[in-house]
Write a protein that holds these residues in place. Structure first.
Motif, PDB file in Angstrom:
ATOM      1  N   ILE A  19      49.548  19.077  44.378  1.00 38.74           N
ATOM      2  CA  ILE A  19      50.457  19.128  43.429  1.00 38.74           C
ATOM      3  C   ILE A  19      50.003  19.606  41.919  1.00 38.74           C
ATOM      4  CG2 ILE A  19      50.527  16.815  42.339  1.00 38.74           C
ATOM      5  CD1 ILE A  19      53.376  16.808  42.461  1.00 38.74           C
ATOM      6  N   PHE A  20      48.892  19.343  41.717  1.00 42.68           N
ATOM      7  CA  PHE A  20      48.526  19.832  40.328  1.00 42.68           C
ATOM      8  C   PHE A  20      47.915  21.318  40.295  1.00 42.68           C
ATOM      9  CE2 PHE A  20      48.014  15.179  39.985  1.00 42.68           C
ATOM     10  CZ  PHE A  20      48.632  15.091  39.088  1.00 42.68           C
ATOM     11  N   GLN A  21      47.369  21.569  41.401  1.00 48.46           N
ATOM     12  CA  GLN A  21      46.965  23.176  41.838  1.00 48.46           C
ATOM     13  C   GLN A  21      48.188  23.974  41.690  1.00 48.46           C
ATOM     14  OE1 GLN A  21      44.625  22.188  45.262  1.00 48.46           O
ATOM     15  NE2 GLN A  21      42.719  21.724  44.082  1.00 48.46           N
TER      16      GLN A  21
ATOM     17  N   LYS B 207      45.948  33.271  30.933  1.00 45.90           N
ATOM     18  CA  LYS B 207      46.113  32.093  31.953  1.00 45.90           C
ATOM     19  C   LYS B 207      45.817  30.742  31.311  1.00 45.90           C
ATOM     20  CE  LYS B 207      46.307  34.682  35.483  1.00 45.90           C
ATOM     21  NZ  LYS B 207      47.601  35.269  36.347  1.00 45.90           N
ATOM     22  N   ILE B 208      46.767  29.892  31.721  1.00 48.83           N
ATOM     23  CA  ILE B 208      46.443  28.597  31.229  1.00 48.83           C
ATOM     24  C   ILE B 208      45.628  27.712  31.962  1.00 48.83           C
ATOM     25  CG2 ILE B 208      47.809  26.525  30.942  1.00 48.83           C
ATOM     26  CD1 ILE B 208      50.488  28.013  30.860  1.00 48.83           C
ATOM     27  N   HIS B 209      44.271  27.256  31.189  1.00 48.75           N
ATOM     28  CA  HIS B 209      43.537  26.500  32.365  1.00 48.75           C
ATOM     29  C   HIS B 209      43.671  25.002  32.196  1.00 48.75           C
ATOM     30  CE1 HIS B 209      40.981  30.170  32.036  1.00 48.75           C
ATOM     31  NE2 HIS B 209      41.323  30.236  30.703  1.00 48.75           N
ATOM     32  N   PRO B 210      43.247  24.367  33.143  1.00 52.11           N
ATOM     33  CA  PRO B 210      43.523  22.876  33.545  1.00 52.11           C
ATOM     34  C   PRO B 210      43.163  22.338  32.245  1.00 52.11           C
ATOM     35  CG  PRO B 210      42.416  23.917  35.244  1.00 52.11           C
ATOM     36  CD  PRO B 210      42.592  24.876  34.269  1.00 52.11           C
ATOM     37  N   SER B 211      42.275  22.513  31.520  1.00 53.34           N
ATOM     38  CA  SER B 211      41.833  21.874  30.295  1.00 53.34           C
ATOM     39  C   SER B 211      42.852  21.702  29.162  1.00 53.34           C
ATOM     40  CB  SER B 211      40.420  22.289  29.850  1.00 53.34           C
ATOM     41  OG  SER B 211      40.382  23.676  29.326  1.00 53.34           O
ATOM     42  N   GLU B 212      43.759  22.751  29.230  1.00 50.61           N
ATOM     43  CA  GLU B 212      44.850  22.886  28.104  1.00 50.61           C
ATOM     44  C   GLU B 212      45.969  22.192  28.591  1.00 50.61           C
ATOM     45  OE1 GLU B 212      44.298  27.417  26.799  1.00 50.61           O
ATOM     46  OE2 GLU B 212      44.519  27.231  29.015  1.00 50.61           O
ATOM     47  N   CYS B 213      46.019  21.519  29.730  1.00 48.63           N
ATOM     48  CA  CYS B 213      47.148  20.486  30.249  1.00 48.63           C
ATOM     49  C   CYS B 213      46.857  19.200  29.846  1.00 48.63           C
ATOM     50  CB  CYS B 213      47.241  20.920  31.713  1.00 48.63           C
ATOM     51  SG  CYS B 213      47.584  22.568  32.074  1.00 48.63           S
TER      52      CYS B 213
ATOM     53  N   LEU C 196      40.960  15.481  38.191  1.00 48.00           N
ATOM     54  CA  LEU C 196      39.900  16.068  39.053  1.00 48.00           C
ATOM     55  C   LEU C 196      39.945  17.588  39.349  1.00 48.00           C
ATOM     56  CD1 LEU C 196      40.214  13.565  41.978  1.00 48.00           C
ATOM     57  CD2 LEU C 196      38.542  13.896  40.485  1.00 48.00           C
ATOM     58  N   VAL C 197      41.191  18.147  38.525  1.00 49.30           N
ATOM     59  CA  VAL C 197      41.518  19.372  38.678  1.00 49.30           C
ATOM     60  C   VAL C 197      41.067  19.772  37.334  1.00 49.30           C
ATOM     61  CG1 VAL C 197      43.056  19.540  40.578  1.00 49.30           C
ATOM     62  CG2 VAL C 197      43.891  19.352  38.115  1.00 49.30           C
ATOM     63  N   GLY C 198      40.816  19.034  36.507  1.00 46.80           N
ATOM     64  CA  GLY C 198      40.275  19.421  34.983  1.00 46.80           C
ATOM     65  C   GLY C 198      41.480  19.160  33.917  1.00 46.80           C
ATOM     66  N   MET C 199      42.355  18.508  34.113  1.00 46.32           N
ATOM     67  CA  MET C 199      43.352  18.226  33.206  1.00 46.32           C
ATOM     68  C   MET C 199      43.211  17.203  32.378  1.00 46.32           C
ATOM     69  SD  MET C 199      46.863  18.892  35.303  1.00 46.32           S
ATOM     70  CE  MET C 199      47.506  20.409  36.117  1.00 46.32           C
ATOM     71  N   LYS C 200      43.391  17.040  31.062  1.00 50.42           N
ATOM     72  CA  LYS C 200      43.287  15.727  30.383  1.00 50.42           C
ATOM     73  C   LYS C 200      44.435  14.997  30.804  1.00 50.42           C
ATOM     74  CE  LYS C 200      41.235  17.880  26.392  1.00 50.42           C
ATOM     75  NZ  LYS C 200      40.024  18.283  27.159  1.00 50.42           N
ATOM     76  N   VAL C 201      43.853  13.588  30.688  1.00 46.96           N
ATOM     77  CA  VAL C 201      45.090  12.436  31.201  1.00 46.96           C
ATOM     78  C   VAL C 201      45.154  11.366  30.056  1.00 46.96           C
ATOM     79  CG1 VAL C 201      45.266  10.558  32.794  1.00 46.96           C
ATOM     80  CG2 VAL C 201      44.415  12.775  33.753  1.00 46.96           C
ATOM     81  N   ALA C 202      46.445  11.254  29.743  1.00 43.29           N
ATOM     82  CA  ALA C 202      46.810  10.170  28.868  1.00 43.29           C
ATOM     83  C   ALA C 202      47.684   8.952  29.695  1.00 43.29           C
ATOM     84  CB  ALA C 202      47.836  10.683  27.897  1.00 43.29           C
ATOM     85  N   LEU C 203      47.173   7.916  29.531  1.00 37.24           N
ATOM     86  CA  LEU C 203      47.724   6.686  30.215  1.00 37.24           C
ATOM     87  C   LEU C 203      48.663   5.652  29.473  1.00 37.24           C
ATOM     88  CD1 LEU C 203      45.226   5.819  33.141  1.00 37.24           C
ATOM     89  CD2 LEU C 203      47.385   7.222  33.424  1.00 37.24           C
TER      90      LEU C 203
END
Length: 88
Positions: free
Chosen positions: A14-16, A29-35, A50-57
């Motif tokens: 889903i993230f890919q 291109k938007i890189h995963p680290s920018e998400c 796992l795909v390189g995105m940042k996560v806020a919980l």
């Protein structure tokens, strides 16, 4: 929304797919680290990391706490208003 894609947030595809959709037709291109994935379930929302995105919980409603230590989210927030500080 994951249900619209026919997948669960804990699945990488889903993230890919989201990244592919965001980048379709883009020169820069938007890189995963920018998400930033914002969620409240350490187990389900961790796939974004796992795909390189940042996560806020979101801490007050945090589910899947048993996965929290392994996930190592980039941000633990108490209120959605904190997102502005993260992205600005």
């Amino acid at each position: 929304m994951s249900h619209e894609f026919g997948s669960m947030k804990s699945e990488l595809k889903i993230f890919q797919h989201l990244l592919e959709k965001l980048n379709k037709g883009r020169k820069a291109k938007i890189h995963p680290s920018e998400c930033l994935m914002i969620g409240n379930h350490a187990g389900e929302d961790g796939a974004a990391k796992l795909v390189g995105m940042k996560v806020a919980l979101l801490k007050p409603t945090l589910a899947g706490k048993e996965h929290l230590k392994a996930l190592k989210p980039d941000y633990l927030i108490k209120d959605l208003k904190e997102i502005e500080k993260i992205v600005c």
